[in-house]
Design a protein around this motif. Structure first.
Motif, short mmCIF file in Angstrom:
data_model
loop_
_atom_site.label_atom_id
_atom_site.label_comp_id
_atom_site.label_asym_id
_atom_site.label_seq_id
_atom_site.Cartn_x
_atom_site.Cartn_y
_atom_site.Cartn_z
N MET A 30 0.83 -1.20 0.00
CA MET A 30 0.00 0.00 0.00
C MET A 30 0.87 1.25 0.00
N ASN A 44 2.29 1.67 -3.39
CA ASN A 44 1.19 2.15 -4.22
C ASN A 44 0.98 3.64 -4.04
N GLN A 68 -15.19 2.47 -20.66
CA GLN A 68 -15.22 2.57 -19.21
C GLN A 68 -14.16 3.59 -18.79
N LEU A 127 -14.74 5.88 -15.83
CA LEU A 127 -14.80 5.94 -14.37
C LEU A 127 -14.18 4.66 -13.82
N PHE A 128 -13.64 4.73 -12.63
CA PHE A 128 -13.04 3.57 -11.94
C PHE A 128 -11.81 3.03 -12.68
N ARG A 149 -12.08 6.20 -3.67
CA ARG A 149 -13.34 5.47 -3.71
C ARG A 149 -14.27 6.03 -4.77
N LEU A 150 -14.45 7.36 -4.77
CA LEU A 150 -15.45 7.96 -5.66
C LEU A 150 -15.05 7.85 -7.13
N GLY A 163 -13.06 3.94 -7.56
CA GLY A 163 -13.86 2.76 -7.23
C GLY A 163 -13.08 1.76 -6.39
N ASN A 164 -12.17 2.25 -5.56
CA ASN A 164 -11.31 1.40 -4.73
C ASN A 164 -10.45 0.46 -5.55
N LYS A 165 -10.22 0.84 -6.82
CA LYS A 165 -9.28 0.04 -7.61
C LYS A 165 -7.88 0.57 -7.37
N ILE A 219 -5.67 1.76 -4.27
CA ILE A 219 -5.68 1.75 -2.81
C ILE A 219 -4.46 2.50 -2.29
N THR A 271 -6.85 5.10 2.44
CA THR A 271 -7.92 4.11 2.56
C THR A 271 -7.78 3.32 3.85
N ALA A 272 -6.54 2.91 4.14
CA ALA A 272 -6.31 2.11 5.33
C ALA A 272 -6.58 2.92 6.59
N ALA A 309 -16.20 -1.89 -9.34
CA ALA A 309 -15.82 -0.89 -8.34
C ALA A 309 -16.34 -1.32 -6.98
N ILE A 310 -15.67 -0.83 -5.95
CA ILE A 310 -16.16 -1.04 -4.58
C ILE A 310 -16.52 0.33 -4.04
N VAL A 311 -17.79 0.63 -3.95
CA VAL A 311 -18.21 1.97 -3.58
C VAL A 311 -19.21 1.92 -2.42
N GLU A 348 -23.00 5.52 -3.19
CA GLU A 348 -23.12 5.91 -4.60
C GLU A 348 -23.69 4.77 -5.44
N LEU A 351 -9.01 -5.82 3.20
CA LEU A 351 -8.06 -4.85 2.65
C LEU A 351 -7.14 -5.55 1.64
N LEU A 357 -6.63 -4.73 -2.31
CA LEU A 357 -5.32 -4.48 -2.90
C LEU A 357 -5.05 -5.40 -4.07
N HIS A 394 -6.66 -6.02 -6.67
CA HIS A 394 -7.08 -5.50 -7.98
C HIS A 394 -5.93 -5.31 -8.94
#
Lengths: 277, 356
Positions: free
Chosen positions: A61, A64, A138, A140-141, A219-220, A223-225, A227, A231-232, B215-217, B220, B350, B354, B356
């Motif tokens: 992380m 990253n 695609q 977004l995300f 996240r927004l 899309g949590n792709k 990290i 986040t942690a 996605a993980i949201v 939304e 978590l 990660l 992904h």
């Protein structure tokens, strides 16, 4: 007597500043460090740091976060330097500068939601792609959209310091360089860029450090792709309620920032001396 | 010296103002008058017309304040300084508040409507004999799909999500317990397991799902599903019912092999003061007519048996939100796990993120 009075007056002027620093800078940092030495059961321990440095998850992380912060900073710099340069040559630079700063008056979340609208399947970006014939994509995300939006948000903080240092640059240096037969590329790379480096460094500091811990955007828009450490931290404070671990990550981020500041700050002084000579 | 004095005076003035402001803020956290009830609940979680009706009938004015997570509510009540009379935590949080001595037991003699509730939703593990809580709403965790992109009826089980044809099509709710939970359910394991090896297996199985995850949201998801942004989502039934109202192409499935069953129950926190109003309200909300009206307005499933009978047939027989007994038997309620165990869930989750 008069001297004494002046002294006490000076101290009085300092009071609000000291209160501010003490309450809102030093106290929270001390609390954060203090908190980081406690495990989830409230026992004093070093295990949080041990976990951090022995866990693949946190190290990945961290890498990253640094990698994405670097990409965001790089993208911002590539856009901001030419912008600041051109801005300096325009007739009303203050007006243009104002336009660049204006988006910072809008709340970050609102901007993020606006981008959700633009990048979504039925959004303007996809309507345009449809128009030029490359079916819905695609957007977004994806990592691209994350870096794009983050860079968009950070650009004003990069443009400002660079603009200031270009503005301060004495034009006679440039003229001298050209008189002495340097090409325009040489003038830029040997004279202009080194002399404006302090601005670039200030900009990098202002962008890189907050980028390390972005979490709303991951996240927004991501899309949590994507990290990052942010986040942690969010998860440890809100769901796990493991404040110790969250604080540990916070402390490590602070240390990382101090390292970056000292790396970029030290040479800044040297460069400044060179400029005023 | 004069300047120094004036600065000190100014500082005192600022402190005074802050104290006054804090005092003002605190007094809005629940009024302390006589004929009032301070209700602390989720946003938009009660039909406003019922509040007016309640005031007309009993004379008690209801002050509503809202929270957006169980944890936030817990912290605020624990810290004190509030005067909430009733709040609506979920199942595991009731257990947690009980352990933290934040709840007052119900005086059963003053409750009149308890017989209206479905016995399946009473006397549950998180609150044996309903000593502390009255059911308010219940729901499930499930799968929402859009029939424009997914053939109706082709998704019935958790394992269907792993099919390669749904590549980059699924949105997940950003919640460790729920995402780990459905992975566990897909392997026929308990959603409350604390066995590290089982949790690791659940994470490994989730890792295989990641090509399908778009996605993980969080909240939304609702907006995205309504706008046809994704084909499939994993979310709670309450959210699903709101989505289904807005987009006719959406459907909700509760996998019959098992899923989460959740409850939001009314409880009396230890900060309560207006007991006459509290019992008047609990009895008012237990009346079938009122509970039915509330359920129709909010769209969640009511645990009030007599109220359900009053609902329009289309709602009452909707298998999506009132699953059959067979499915309900397989649903599992989350237990309040020890912090270290919650940490285990979060760490594995978590790692999945990660991946992904």
């Amino acid at each position: 007597m008069q001297r004494k009075q002046r002294l006490s007056r000076q101290i009085a002027y300092f009071i609000p500043y000291i209160l501010w620093i003490g309450l809102f800078v030093i106290a929270p940092v001390v609390l954060l460090v203090y908190q980081s030495f406690f495990d989830i059961n409230g026992h004093f321990t070093l295990s949080n740091y041990q976990t951090y440095f022995s866990s693949n998850t946190y190290l990945t992380m961290t890498l990253n976060s640094v990698w994405y912060a670097f990409l965001i900073t790089f993208a911002t710099l590539v856009i901001s330097y030419p912008t600041a340069y051109v801005l300096n040559a325009t007739k009303h630079p203050q007006l243009w500068l104002l336009l660049i700063i204006m988006p910072t008056w809008i709340n970050l979340l609102l901007k993020a939601y606006a981008f959700i609208g633009i990048f979504s399947q039925a959004g303007i970006a996809n309507q345009f792609l449809h128009f030029i014939g490359i079916a819905p994509q695609q957007i977004l995300f994806t990592k691209f959209s994350f870096i794009f939006v983050a860079a968009y948000i950070q650009i004003p903080f990069m443009v400002l310091p660079i603009y200031n240092s270009i503005n301060e640059l004495n034009p006679s240096y440039v003229n001298a360089s050209k008189d002495l037969g340097a090409t325009s590329w040489q003038t830029f790379s040997k004279v202009i860029f080194p002399l404006t480096l302090p601005g670039v460094k200030a900009g990098v500091q202002a962008v890189f450090i907050p980028s390390l811990s972005l979490f709303m955007l991951t996240r927004l828009i991501g899309g949590n792709k994507v990290i990052t450490l942010g986040t942690a931290i969010e998860e440890h404070f809100l769901t796990t309620m493991n404040w110790g671990m969250g604080s540990t990550i916070g402390v490590i981020l602070i240390i990382a920032m101090v390292i970056i500041m000292s790396l970029t700050g030290g040479s800044k002084r040297r460069a400044k001396r060179g400029m005023t000579k | 010296m004069k300047k120094l004095l004036s600065i000190i005076v100014a500082l005192f003035a600022v402190c005074g103002l802050l104290a006054f402001g804090a005092n003002q803020l605190q007094s809005t956290s629940g009024s302390t008058g006589k004929k009032v009830l301070n209700l602390y609940t989720w946003g938009d979680y009660i039909d406003p017309s019922l509040l007016t009706k309640f005031q007309k009938q009993t004379g008690y004015h209801v002050n509503v304040e809202t929270f957006d997570s169980n944890e936030a509510m817990f912290t605020k009540i624990k810290q004190g300084g509030t005067s909430y009379d009733l709040t609506v935590p979920s199942d595991y949080m009731i257990e947690k508040m009980k352990k933290a001595n934040l709840l007052l037991p119900l005086d059963k003699k003053r409750l009149t409507g308890m017989a209206n509730y479905d016995s399946r939703f009473m006397n549950l593990n998180f609150d044996k004999h309903n000593r502390y809580s009255v059911p308010y709403f219940w729901g499930t965790l499930g799968i929402i799909y859009n029939d424009k992109f997914v053939k109706p009826g082709s998704i019935n089980h958790w394992n269907d999500l792993w099919q390669p044809q749904y590549r980059d099509k699924i949105m997940l709710i950003d919640s460790a317990r729920d995402v780990m939970g459905f992975s566990l359910a897909s392997m026929n394991k308990s959603m409350n397991t604390t066995n590290p090896a089982t949790l690791l297996a659940a994470r490994n199985k989730l890792n295989q799902l990641s090509p399908n995850v778009k996605a993980i949201v969080a909240d939304e998801i609702k907006m995205y599903m309504i706008q046809n942004e994704a084909a499939i989502a994993v979310d709670w039934s309450g959210e699903a019912s709101e989505m289904l109202d807005e987009n006719k192409h959406l459907h909700y499935v509760v996998p019959s092999e098992g899923s989460n069953l959740w409850f939001d129950n009314l409880v009396i926190p230890k900060t309560a003061k207006h007991f006459d109003a509290i019992y008047a309200f609990l009895n008012f909300m237990s009346e079938p007519k009122n509970a039915a009206k509330n359920a129709e307005y909010i769209g969640y499933a009511t645990p009030n048996k007599k109220a359900k009978a009053l609902l329009p047939k289309a709602i009452r027989n909707d298998r999506q939100f009132y699953p059959d007994d067979q499915t309900i038997r397989h649903l599992q309620i989350y237990k309040d796990l020890a912090p270290a165990k919650v940490g285990l869930y979060n760490d594995r989750y978590l790692e999945f993120k990660l991946h992904h």
